[in-house]
Scaffold this active site. Sequence first.
Site, PDB file in Angstrom:
ATOM      1  N   HIS A 371      -1.898  -3.908   6.600  1.00  0.00           N
ATOM      2  CA  HIS A 371      -0.982  -4.344   5.540  1.00  0.00           C
ATOM      3  C   HIS A 371       0.352  -3.614   5.532  1.00  0.00           C
ATOM      4  CE1 HIS A 371      -4.054  -6.637   3.150  1.00  0.00           C
ATOM      5  NE2 HIS A 371      -4.859  -5.802   3.768  1.00  0.00           N
ATOM      6  N   LYS A 562       7.466  -5.017  -9.337  1.00  0.00           N
ATOM      7  CA  LYS A 562       6.670  -4.548  -8.199  1.00  0.00           C
ATOM      8  C   LYS A 562       6.681  -3.030  -8.246  1.00  0.00           C
ATOM      9  CE  LYS A 562       9.470  -6.861  -5.383  1.00  0.00           C
ATOM     10  NZ  LYS A 562       8.919  -7.552  -4.230  1.00  0.00           N
ATOM     11  N   ARG A 563       5.836  -2.389  -7.444  1.00  0.00           N
ATOM     12  CA  ARG A 563       5.881  -0.932  -7.382  1.00  0.00           C
ATOM     13  C   ARG A 563       7.305  -0.479  -7.033  1.00  0.00           C
ATOM     14  NH1 ARG A 563       0.889   2.009  -7.929  1.00  0.00           N
ATOM     15  NH2 ARG A 563       2.198   3.766  -7.371  1.00  0.00           N
ATOM     16  N   LYS A 568      11.642  -1.272  -1.164  1.00  0.00           N
ATOM     17  CA  LYS A 568      11.737  -2.509  -1.960  1.00  0.00           C
ATOM     18  C   LYS A 568      13.118  -2.639  -2.619  1.00  0.00           C
ATOM     19  CE  LYS A 568       6.723  -2.413  -2.926  1.00  0.00           C
ATOM     20  NZ  LYS A 568       6.136  -3.671  -2.402  1.00  0.00           N
ATOM     21  N   THR A 670       3.498 -10.645  -2.236  1.00  0.00           N
ATOM     22  CA  THR A 670       2.726 -11.729  -2.849  1.00  0.00           C
ATOM     23  C   THR A 670       3.357 -12.115  -4.189  1.00  0.00           C
ATOM     24  OG1 THR A 670       1.236  -9.993  -3.599  1.00  0.00           O
ATOM     25  CG2 THR A 670       0.487 -11.345  -1.763  1.00  0.00           C
ATOM     26  N   LYS A 674       4.122 -15.790  -6.316  1.00  0.00           N
ATOM     27  CA  LYS A 674       3.826 -16.074  -7.733  1.00  0.00           C
ATOM     28  C   LYS A 674       5.073 -16.588  -8.455  1.00  0.00           C
ATOM     29  CE  LYS A 674       0.553 -12.338  -7.346  1.00  0.00           C
ATOM     30  NZ  LYS A 674       0.392 -10.875  -7.492  1.00  0.00           N
TER      31      LYS A 674
HETATM   32  F1  GPW Z   1      -0.262   0.761   2.973  1.00  0.00           F
HETATM   33  N1  GPW Z   1       0.286  -2.910   0.423  1.00  0.00           N
HETATM   34  C1  GPW Z   1       0.024  -2.299  -0.785  1.00  0.00           C
HETATM   35  F2  GPW Z   1      -0.820  -1.094   3.868  1.00  0.00           F
HETATM   36  O1  GPW Z   1       0.215  -2.871  -1.858  1.00  0.00           O
HETATM   37  F3  GPW Z   1      -2.243   0.041   2.784  1.00  0.00           F
HETATM   38  N2  GPW Z   1      -0.504  -1.043  -0.800  1.00  0.00           N
HETATM   39  C2  GPW Z   1      -0.806  -0.385   0.336  1.00  0.00           C
HETATM   40  O2  GPW Z   1      -1.268   0.762   0.264  1.00  0.00           O
HETATM   41  C3  GPW Z   1      -0.581  -1.032   1.576  1.00  0.00           C
HETATM   42  C4  GPW Z   1      -0.014  -2.284   1.581  1.00  0.00           C
HETATM   43  C5  GPW Z   1      -0.982  -0.320   2.823  1.00  0.00           C
HETATM   44  C6  GPW Z   1       0.824  -4.287   0.366  1.00  0.00           C
HETATM   45  C7  GPW Z   1       2.060  -4.570   1.198  1.00  0.00           C
HETATM   46  O3  GPW Z   1       3.061  -3.640   0.901  1.00  0.00           O
HETATM   47  C8  GPW Z   1       2.552  -5.969   0.845  1.00  0.00           C
HETATM   48  O4  GPW Z   1       3.650  -6.322   1.626  1.00  0.00           O
HETATM   49  C9  GPW Z   1       1.425  -6.974   1.040  1.00  0.00           C
HETATM   50  O5  GPW Z   1       1.796  -8.221   0.534  1.00  0.00           O
HETATM   51  C10 GPW Z   1       0.166  -6.530   0.331  1.00  0.00           C
HETATM   52  O6  GPW Z   1      -0.202  -5.205   0.709  1.00  0.00           O
HETATM   53  C11 GPW Z   1      -1.016  -7.434   0.598  1.00  0.00           C
HETATM   54  O7  GPW Z   1      -1.146  -7.679   1.963  1.00  0.00           O
END
Ligand code: GPW
Length: 836
Positions: A371, A562-563, A568, A670, A674
Amino acid sequence: MAFNTTNPLIQVEDDRTGLSVETLKRALADNLFYLQGKFPGIATKHDCYMALAYTIRDRLLQRWLNTSQTYLNCDNRVVVYLSAEYLLGPHLGNNLINLGLWEPVKQAVEESGLNLEELINIEEEPGLGNGGLGRLAACFMDSLATLEIPAIGYGIRYEFGIFDQEIEDGWQVEITDKWLQLGNPWEIARPEAAVLVKLGGHTESYTDEKGDYRVRWIPNNLVKGIPYDTPILGYKVSTANNLRLWKSEAAESFDFQRFNMGDYYGAVQNKVTSENLTKVLYPNDEQLQGKELRLAQQYFFVSCSLQDMIRIHLADNPSLENFHEHFAVQLNDTHPSIGVAELMRLLVDEHHYEWGKAWNITQATFSFTNHTLLPEALEKWSLPLFSQMLPRHLEIIYEINQRFLDQVRIKYPNDGDRLAQLSIIDEAGEKWVRMAYLATVGSHAINGVAALHSQLIKETILKDFYELWPEKFSNKTNGVTPRRWLVLSNPRLSNLISSRIGEGWIKNLDELKQLEPFADLAGFRQDWRQVKREVKQDLAHYIKAQSDLVVNPDSLFDVQVKRIHEYKRQHLNILHVIHLYLQIKNNPNLEISPRTFIYGGKAAPGYFIAKLIIKLINSVAEVVNNDPAIGDRLKVVFLSNYNVKFGQKVYPAADLSEQISTAGKEASGTGNMKFSMNGALTIGTLDGANIEIREEVGAENFFLFGLTTPEVEKTLAAGYQPWEYYNNYPDLKAVVDLINSGFFSHGDTELFRPLMDSLFGHDPYLVFADFQAYVDCQHQVGEAYKDQENWSRMAILNVARMGKFSSDRTIREYAEDIWAIKPVVIELEDLCPDGQ
Ligand code: GPW
């Protein structure tokens, strides 16, 4: 009393399953009395919420039990989703939607003198995740159940989920999340299915009775995992899959052993350590902390889950030989990737499988989703830490690595560099276990979460692996569930849509396409604007209640939630706000589309720059909102404690969705989906799923700006010079100078210095480089908003073309390409066909 239950073989009072308004009212009153121990007169709102939640739980239990019985009785393949995070959001409203019970329950609640919306709002959401990754897991669970795919989600039952955020004097303050304080009606503890997990200690080799060489692990701590189950309902189907979250407890017997040896302190200490394991979610999003407790959490839930699966499997299989045919296990990023070594340990050490056979089973079982490409998020564990906690796993990883590198050596003789690059153990300096490599080697499929991201995985972090096994790599673009993110959160828009094209889109989002011709109908556009206006009015009330700020629902709602992260680029957004402010100040009669800038998001508690960005947003808000020269042309609001619940209010009310990450940095996103699904237009870079959203909705219905990924790379490689942008772009200079002058900080010229230093000194996110393009694009947005007819047209087309971004589509792709799994229909009627 009648016994007309849906299941003729289970005779329970119809009070617990009946669906008539009268029965629901009686159930509500009964539950208030028998479960909460209250009369209506003295019951709190929360008591009423609990009584209603139990009323609904009673009505889904049959589905839940039938589902697990059906899965046990037939030899279906089951998807197992392993995730350290599930950001579920409140259950009650969602369960009402999925059960199709909204209307009768609303009536029953109202006739009982209560308000359904108010009760739904009382629910404390389970914040068992940080952001996108955890929320994706929750959307996937919804889609798996809706598509009637046999699935179990495994994770951690954090006692304290993601912190609550308050804003004091413009700064973020973290408050402990106590979501379990008043009880959780949606979970059922299953102490009878507890398992034991070992930690620490050392290993010993021995020869077994057959003369085989074996290893045993002598731990110095033992932790008990107690499963807590939560039903995950599909939309208008009988499937209710299980989400099984593990809570750690001390394993009493182990304490006694110590106690008897006189080590009382050690015994109690172990109890404390064990119970601490699942206490708190690490609040860092995409930032590795390398804390021992975090590794313990990961290993704990993965070991519990694999042991549970083995128990389930052996209940009706003679051996583990076909384990991989029973379970397809998806690793949600590397957080559960220790599972690869753990399954090997269970198979080899505990079930005495020969290595090669165990490895085949393991590889056939796991698949891995990456991710992120951000280097600071890529998990690696220091060797000393790892070996202290998981000594046996380190040995197993060495063995996996050696056998893997032997293969590489055969394919690429005399290529020492390649071996070092592919090694699961990073030995360049300090030694580390690279978890993405372990996950990749141990899986038969690896995927990214949007087209661009999947491509970049192959070109960067897993390049050498891609060269070895190109066939293992694929893309699975993320999606979101339209049940929570449209039907539940935006009933007005959902009803408008359904009034024209029926309700089929809820399960088959591609049907939204039928809305396209309505974009040309003035009457429909009028209805569309009416809905948007009402939803914005609701959010305006919420903003008034939370921050005492009056915002104009006719202004353009420009939203970034978002975070908070530098990549970002919330700071790019606020620079634009300051730019607009200056424009008005310099030209008091400027006619711009009035805007309300809405921000929300949490910063990791230790992420100083992110917290300073929050402070800057609030500082700008204070000045802009109180400047009479601005009037209601600009308002800025930072809404505290952004979470799923608040997301449900804000996505429907947005006109403009800010998706402005530096190209190449946001794996998918995501929130972008939304917003668009709710009729907001996007201003965005060519990053993550933005690219695919733009492809779907059409370039003419999307506000694109900024450097592309190759341009970002080129700019950085050429030695990015922020000063040049500052000197060459007067608008940028004016904005930066205003901040530096102390204008937003009561004359304090030092407050925002660290942020400015990072923008000028070392900014891999290229904020200044994209500033002018962003401002220009925002100007186009403002102009476009003046033409409300055309704006509505574009918004309708955005919604009509969002079919691809249902998580149902994503899950179908995983099911076909990776899991090879088929739906299993759950019948409500025959729980025990043979009367067993
Ligand atoms: F670092 N994402 C997140 F890849 O929310 F693990 N937390 C995390 O710790 C990680 C990824 C990790 C997010 C991505 O930033 C986002 O772009 C993506 O849409 C989401 O994961 C779901 O795939």
